[in-house]
Each structure stands twice: as C-alpha cells, then as structure tokens.
Design an enzyme around this catalytic site. Structure first.
Site, PDB file in Angstrom:
ATOM      1  N   ASN A 129     -55.421 -11.494 -18.339  1.00 54.10           N
ATOM      2  CA  ASN A 129     -55.122 -11.400 -19.768  1.00 54.10           C
ATOM      3  C   ASN A 129     -54.337 -10.124 -20.038  1.00 54.10           C
ATOM      4  O   ASN A 129     -53.249  -9.989 -19.445  1.00 54.10           O
ATOM      5  CB  ASN A 129     -56.344 -11.626 -20.672  1.00 54.10           C
ATOM      6  CG  ASN A 129     -57.569 -10.784 -20.421  1.00 54.10           C
ATOM      7  OD1 ASN A 129     -58.273 -10.997 -19.457  1.00 54.10           O
ATOM      8  ND2 ASN A 129     -57.858  -9.847 -21.293  1.00 54.10           N
ATOM      9  N   ASP A 130     -54.799  -9.210 -20.847  1.00 52.85           N
ATOM     10  CA  ASP A 130     -53.943  -8.116 -21.349  1.00 52.85           C
ATOM     11  C   ASP A 130     -53.155  -7.325 -20.298  1.00 52.85           C
ATOM     12  O   ASP A 130     -53.690  -6.990 -19.237  1.00 52.85           O
ATOM     13  CB  ASP A 130     -54.798  -7.033 -22.025  1.00 52.85           C
ATOM     14  CG  ASP A 130     -55.791  -7.562 -23.003  1.00 52.85           C
ATOM     15  OD1 ASP A 130     -55.806  -8.767 -23.255  1.00 52.85           O
ATOM     16  OD2 ASP A 130     -56.566  -6.746 -23.509  1.00 52.85           O
ATOM     17  N   SER A 143     -59.347  -3.054 -20.932  1.00 53.65           N
ATOM     18  CA  SER A 143     -57.961  -2.584 -21.067  1.00 53.65           C
ATOM     19  C   SER A 143     -57.826  -1.081 -21.264  1.00 53.65           C
ATOM     20  O   SER A 143     -58.767  -0.417 -21.703  1.00 53.65           O
ATOM     21  CB  SER A 143     -57.290  -3.292 -22.239  1.00 53.65           C
ATOM     22  OG  SER A 143     -56.984  -4.600 -21.858  1.00 53.65           O
ATOM     23  N   ARG A 187     -62.744   0.312 -27.836  1.00 56.09           N
ATOM     24  CA  ARG A 187     -62.119   0.069 -26.526  1.00 56.09           C
ATOM     25  C   ARG A 187     -60.598   0.197 -26.514  1.00 56.09           C
ATOM     26  O   ARG A 187     -59.972   0.373 -27.530  1.00 56.09           O
ATOM     27  CB  ARG A 187     -62.511  -1.322 -26.039  1.00 56.09           C
ATOM     28  CG  ARG A 187     -62.151  -2.466 -26.966  1.00 56.09           C
ATOM     29  CD  ARG A 187     -62.523  -3.803 -26.309  1.00 56.09           C
ATOM     30  NE  ARG A 187     -62.355  -4.937 -27.204  1.00 56.09           N
ATOM     31  CZ  ARG A 187     -63.326  -5.449 -27.956  1.00 56.09           C
ATOM     32  NH1 ARG A 187     -64.536  -4.935 -27.927  1.00 56.09           N
ATOM     33  NH2 ARG A 187     -63.080  -6.484 -28.740  1.00 56.09           N
ATOM     34  N   TRP A 210     -57.304 -15.281 -12.734  1.00 53.58           N
ATOM     35  CA  TRP A 210     -57.045 -15.116 -14.168  1.00 53.58           C
ATOM     36  C   TRP A 210     -56.359 -13.799 -14.495  1.00 53.58           C
ATOM     37  O   TRP A 210     -56.618 -12.786 -13.847  1.00 53.58           O
ATOM     38  CB  TRP A 210     -58.402 -15.162 -14.883  1.00 53.58           C
ATOM     39  CG  TRP A 210     -58.409 -14.678 -16.287  1.00 53.58           C
ATOM     40  CD1 TRP A 210     -58.552 -13.380 -16.710  1.00 53.58           C
ATOM     41  CD2 TRP A 210     -58.269 -15.470 -17.474  1.00 53.58           C
ATOM     42  NE1 TRP A 210     -58.517 -13.329 -18.085  1.00 53.58           N
ATOM     43  CE2 TRP A 210     -58.347 -14.594 -18.586  1.00 53.58           C
ATOM     44  CE3 TRP A 210     -58.095 -16.838 -17.712  1.00 53.58           C
ATOM     45  CZ2 TRP A 210     -58.261 -15.037 -19.902  1.00 53.58           C
ATOM     46  CZ3 TRP A 210     -58.010 -17.281 -19.031  1.00 53.58           C
ATOM     47  CH2 TRP A 210     -58.088 -16.393 -20.103  1.00 53.58           C
TER      48      TRP A 210
HETATM   49  C1  FRU Z   1     -58.002  -8.206 -25.717  1.00 57.30           C
HETATM   50  C2  FRU Z   1     -59.310  -7.809 -25.041  1.00 57.30           C
HETATM   51  C3  FRU Z   1     -59.437  -6.294 -25.027  1.00 57.30           C
HETATM   52  C4  FRU Z   1     -60.346  -6.060 -23.864  1.00 57.30           C
HETATM   53  C5  FRU Z   1     -59.911  -7.125 -22.889  1.00 57.30           C
HETATM   54  C6  FRU Z   1     -61.000  -7.663 -22.022  1.00 57.30           C
HETATM   55  O1  FRU Z   1     -57.467  -9.395 -25.281  1.00 57.30           O
HETATM   56  O2  FRU Z   1     -60.383  -8.413 -25.703  1.00 57.30           O
HETATM   57  O3  FRU Z   1     -59.877  -5.739 -26.238  1.00 57.30           O
HETATM   58  O4  FRU Z   1     -60.213  -4.784 -23.328  1.00 57.30           O
HETATM   59  O5  FRU Z   1     -59.355  -8.173 -23.663  1.00 57.30           O
HETATM   60  O6  FRU Z   1     -60.501  -8.442 -20.997  1.00 57.30           O
END
Ligand code: FRU
Length: 514
Positions: free
Chosen positions: A33-34, A95, A165, A31
């Site tokens: 994400n950011d 992140s 965060r 996976w």
């Molecule tokens: C945004 C988020 C961030 C966090 C990360 C966790 O998509 O929720 O705020 O750091 O993804 O994976």
C-alpha cells in the site's frame, strides 16, 4: 538479495503477468500500500513502500524497497524494515519518511502495536502507535534505533493515542520538524501535529496541532507530507472517514492538499480550502520528495482501500503511480508526469497531426497495454467525443469530453467488475479551445493528466490481455485531433523472477496493431 527472494518465493509467487505493471513500482510478491521514505541519497532515488511479502493481502507491515538512478528505471532491493520489536508487534512498521543526516539515511516510521482481543479488553483499546527511527550507512541495510520509540504518548487530551502516525520529517533552519497524521479522541476531527527536534535522532518535542478538520474534512488525517512549492507551503495528506452521502466527496478516503503558510514559531498552518491531487478512483497516501534540481516529486498508491483488487488471484496486490512533479499555479495545485519518464520511450514514436475523424477510428500502431499517449484536441470544433482505451469487442475503458467542460472516466466495461466503488467518475474542467491529454496506460492502470496537470484521474482496470485497441469516436459531428504522439514504453522495473513471462503482446498478436 537472491537468498531473500528465494525465501519469499516459497510463500508467494506472481503467477500471471496480465495485470503486472511494466513501468510502475509494484511489489515482487504479496501486497503493497502506501509509498514510504521517498528520498535522494548518495546519488540514487530510494523508494520504500508498505509491504506484506507473504500473501497478496494486508498483513503486518514491512518496508519494501526499490532504487533508481533516474526515476524511470527501478530495481528491487531487499526488504528494508521487518516488524521485530515489541513496539511494532501485530501491526508492524507503518508509513513514514526518510532524511539524510551526517551521511546516514534515517527512516522515521510508526510502530503499530496491535493488541490481541484479550489485551485490548484489558487495556481498553485495540492498538497504539509509536514513532520510531532506523538508520543505514549504505541505504540498504537498516538498524532500528536503540532510542525507539522516539515519540510516545504526548499526554494531550486533544490527541488520540491510538491514531498518531505516518511521520514526514524535514530540516528547516538547522532544526528538524515532523508532521504526523492524527485525530481527536472523539474521532470527529482529523488533524496534523507538528513535532520539533534539535538532533533528529534522540529527542522530539510536541509543538502544536498545526491544522484540523473544520468538521467537514474527515475524522482522521493520514500520511501528511509538507513542502514549499513555488513559494507556497503545501500540506499533502489523506483524510479518511469523509462523509460522502451529501455528495461533497467522491469516496470516504481521498488525497489532497491545503496550501498556505506554516508559522514555525507557533506551529500553526494557515491555509485555504482543500484541493484534490487526483480525482480518479484510485489514488491515496502520496509521498513527496525534493529532487537535486529542486522539484517536488510525488508518488501515490494507485489503489484504494476496500475496493476489489483482482490481481490478488495472481499472487500480488497494489501498485504505485508514476512520479509526478507538483507545482502551484494561481493558488491551484497541479501535477505533471516527471520528465525522466521520457527515458522509457525506447521505440520509435507514432505521431499524427491535424487529423479529422467523422466515425469511430483506430490508428495503426496506436494500441497496446503499456504506453503513453499525448494528445491535443480542438475542443471548440470537436464538441463531444470519446476515447476508448484497452478496447476490444467486449471491453473498453472510456474517456469522454463535452466542450461544456464535462470530462468522464467510465470503467463500467473495463474488464473484471470492480466492486466497492462506483465505476463512472465525472468531473467539471475549465473549458478551453484546446484540450490537452497526457495518458499513461500500464497493464492494469490508467493515469490521465488533463490540461497540463490541472486535473488528474487515475484508475486501476482489469482488462483481458488482448483488449489493446485505442478508438477515437466523435459523438456530435467530427473529432479534430491537432496532434497525437504515441510511445510504447519500456520495462521500467524488471521483476526478479517473472521476467521471462513479461511478453510484448503486440509481437505475440501482430494483428492487434491492425
Ligand atoms: C494509509 C495507512 C497509513 C498507515 C498504513 C498502514 O493507507 O492507513 O496511515 O501507516 O496505511 O499500512
């Protein structure tokens, strides 16, 4: 590297390349994400991302890592951060960003301590977030700081300790600053916090709540980024928990900017209205960096939370956008494809000029699953038309335009049905005599830049591999194309182990070019 890949392979494998991107960053397994920590360090572009390497689903976060000499060709590096410490137990390394100091590369990230149900019961909250540092001398191997966490509870009753965060750090006049995403304790207002440090590595001081939702811009702001672009201060962030029932926003999470001025003495950011960075279905948590020649480059997550990602069946999930250059023009944010991507134009282009079509038409060679299409259309004369991409008898993803300024992206018939969000996005653009489109297609994604980046629409799609046609259809008389440039694009990021299965389908199925 090889050992690490073998170790990871045991857990997860990409089993089918049908939707795996050719030139967009995606995780080799599992996976993502950011985007995180995008920076230029010792002559190379480093890019990290939120990563769970064991399964194609969100799990305790690691930082995946790729590197590039030119923003066009990337290569995978070993995972940079793994959740190992008490302050990141359960949730992992969330992140953050990167900065160079005294020749070392410093990562600033959020440790997300996720309590077990019993612990949550005892302490009264499910999670708590800390800001942490890690550093490296070679940009590959990172060591977490002994000073971690460098930012803990700031004891401010206007700031939730659970959700604080995604630090973005930068240097200004000899001091270090970081913006953090946050919310008020009642969860009603998203906000951005500013911190200051003299040394970056030892101590950080809370300065101010720089910006806050007026009540209409969400209950949590994530992933802030900050830069001066074309003489303006720009705060990039991703508001969540937006109300969408009044039709104001497309979805309950979006990404955009506030343009204004940061007062470094008070820490307050004065700004205008919220502007979208991308009005498509899939764009979130973008990260920005400055290139050596002074441009601000942005890469976003080309996906959205809580929406079907069909590639999970193939052992992976999530991909990034292409690098986009941000600008501010007449107070408006614009984003255009980074010029470095032209390096991927490995084959001879197909170019056409002054073509008038009066019925549904495809042009020879203008087809495929990974390409770039640059179009100028006489919108005055063409009035109403559509362009179908990744099309076959059964499937198509349709862009349509009406010269009153209505631009539509329809993925209703793009392939596998995408649940979780509507499938038609309609936006209003400023009507012009000429409509300029710059389109990037890559296996399971589409990015459409309209009129030199005034608007952008991004989407994931899940077509069959053989749906490769591009069909131009006048909907009201004729469609006049002033110019068309088609470029098939090279593999920008070779996969470490499915390399051989990444085949050029147009060679496999020559009839597709007919
Ligand atoms: C945004 C988020 C961030 C966090 C990360 C966790 O998509 O929720 O705020 O750091 O993804 O994976």
């Amino acid at each position: 590297m090889a050992e690490q890949i073998l170790e990871l392979k045991a857990f997860s494998q990409v089993t089918d390349a049908r939707w795996y991107p050719r030139y967009h960053i995606a995780p080799p397994f599992g996976w993502c994400n950011d985007p995180n920590g995008m920076c230029y360090y010792k002559g190379q572009y480093h890019f990290f991302y939120q990563h769970y390497p064991y399964e194609p689903r969100w799990g305790p976060m690691h930082w995946g890592h790729v590197v590039s000499d030119d923003l066009a060709y990337w290569k995978h590096l070993p995972i940079a951060l793994k959740p190992e410490e008490a302050y990141e137990k359960g949730g992992g390394c969330f992140s953050g960003s990167a900065i160079e100091k005294d020749g070392e590369l410093w990562l600033m990230y959020t440790g997300h301590l996720q309590a077990s149900p019993e612990e949550a019961e005892a302490v009264g909250f499910p999670h708590i977030e800390f800001q942490c540092l890690a550093h490296s001398e070679d940009g590959i191997h990172f060591k977490k700081s002994e000073k971690n966490p460098v930012i803990e509870d700031i004891e401010n009753n206007e700031v939730s300790i659970n959700d604080i965060r995604d630090p973005k750090v930068w240097e200004h006049n000899g001091k270090y600053y970081a913006v953090l995403g946050s919310r008020t304790p009642d969860m009603a207002h998203g906000q951005i916090l500013l911190f200051e440090s003299k040394d970056l590595t030892k101590s950080w001081k809370f300065k101010a709540i720089s910006a806050r939702s007026d009540g209409n811009l969400g209950g949590m702001w994530e992933c802030p980024n900050f830069a001066e672009i074309d003489g303006q201060d720009v705060l990039v962030f991703s508001p969540m928990d937006l109300r969408t029932d009044d039709g104001k926003f497309y979805y309950d999470k979006v990404a955009g900017v506030l343009i204004g001025k940061l007062n470094y003495n008070t820490g307050i950011f004065k700004h205008g209205d919220f502007q979208y960075l991308d009005k498509g279905f899939d764009f979130y948590a973008p990260q920005i960096m400055e290139t050596p020649d002074g441009r601000t480059v942005m890469i976003g997550w080309l996906d959205m939370w809580n929406v079907d990602m069909h590639e999970t069946r193939d052992g992976w999930a999530g991909q990034m956008t292409i690098p986009r250059v941000l600008g501010v023009k007449d107070g408006k944010i614009i984003s255009t494809p980074a010029k470095e991507l032209e390096k991927l134009r490995k084959w001879k282009p197909i170019t056409l000029e002054n073509v008038v079509v009066d019925e549904a038409t495809s042009f020879e060679g203008v087809s495929g699953e990974a390409y770039e299409l640059v179009l100028t259309i006489d919108a005055e004369k063409s009035k109403k038309f559509s362009i179908a991409l990744r099309a076959s008898e059964l499937e198509q993803t349709v862009l349509s335009y009406n010269s009153n300024g209505t631009f539509k992206l329809d993925r209703t018939k793009s392939g596998e049905v995408i649940n979780g969000m509507t499938s038609v996005r309609e936006i209003q653009i400023e009507p012009k005599d000429k409509l300029k489109l710059h389109i990037f297609v890559d296996r399971s994604s589409l990015e459409v830049f309209i009129n030199d980046g005034a608007e952008v629409l991004s989407a994931r799609i899940y077509p069959k591999r053989t749906s490769q046609k591009v069909i131009f259809t006048p909907e009201n008389g004729v469609l006049e194309i002033d110019s068309l440039e088609y470029y098939k694009l090279d593999f920008g990021i070779p996969h470490p182990h499915i390399k051989d299965t990444l085949v050029d389908v147009t060679k496999e199925f020559p009839f597709l070019n007919k």
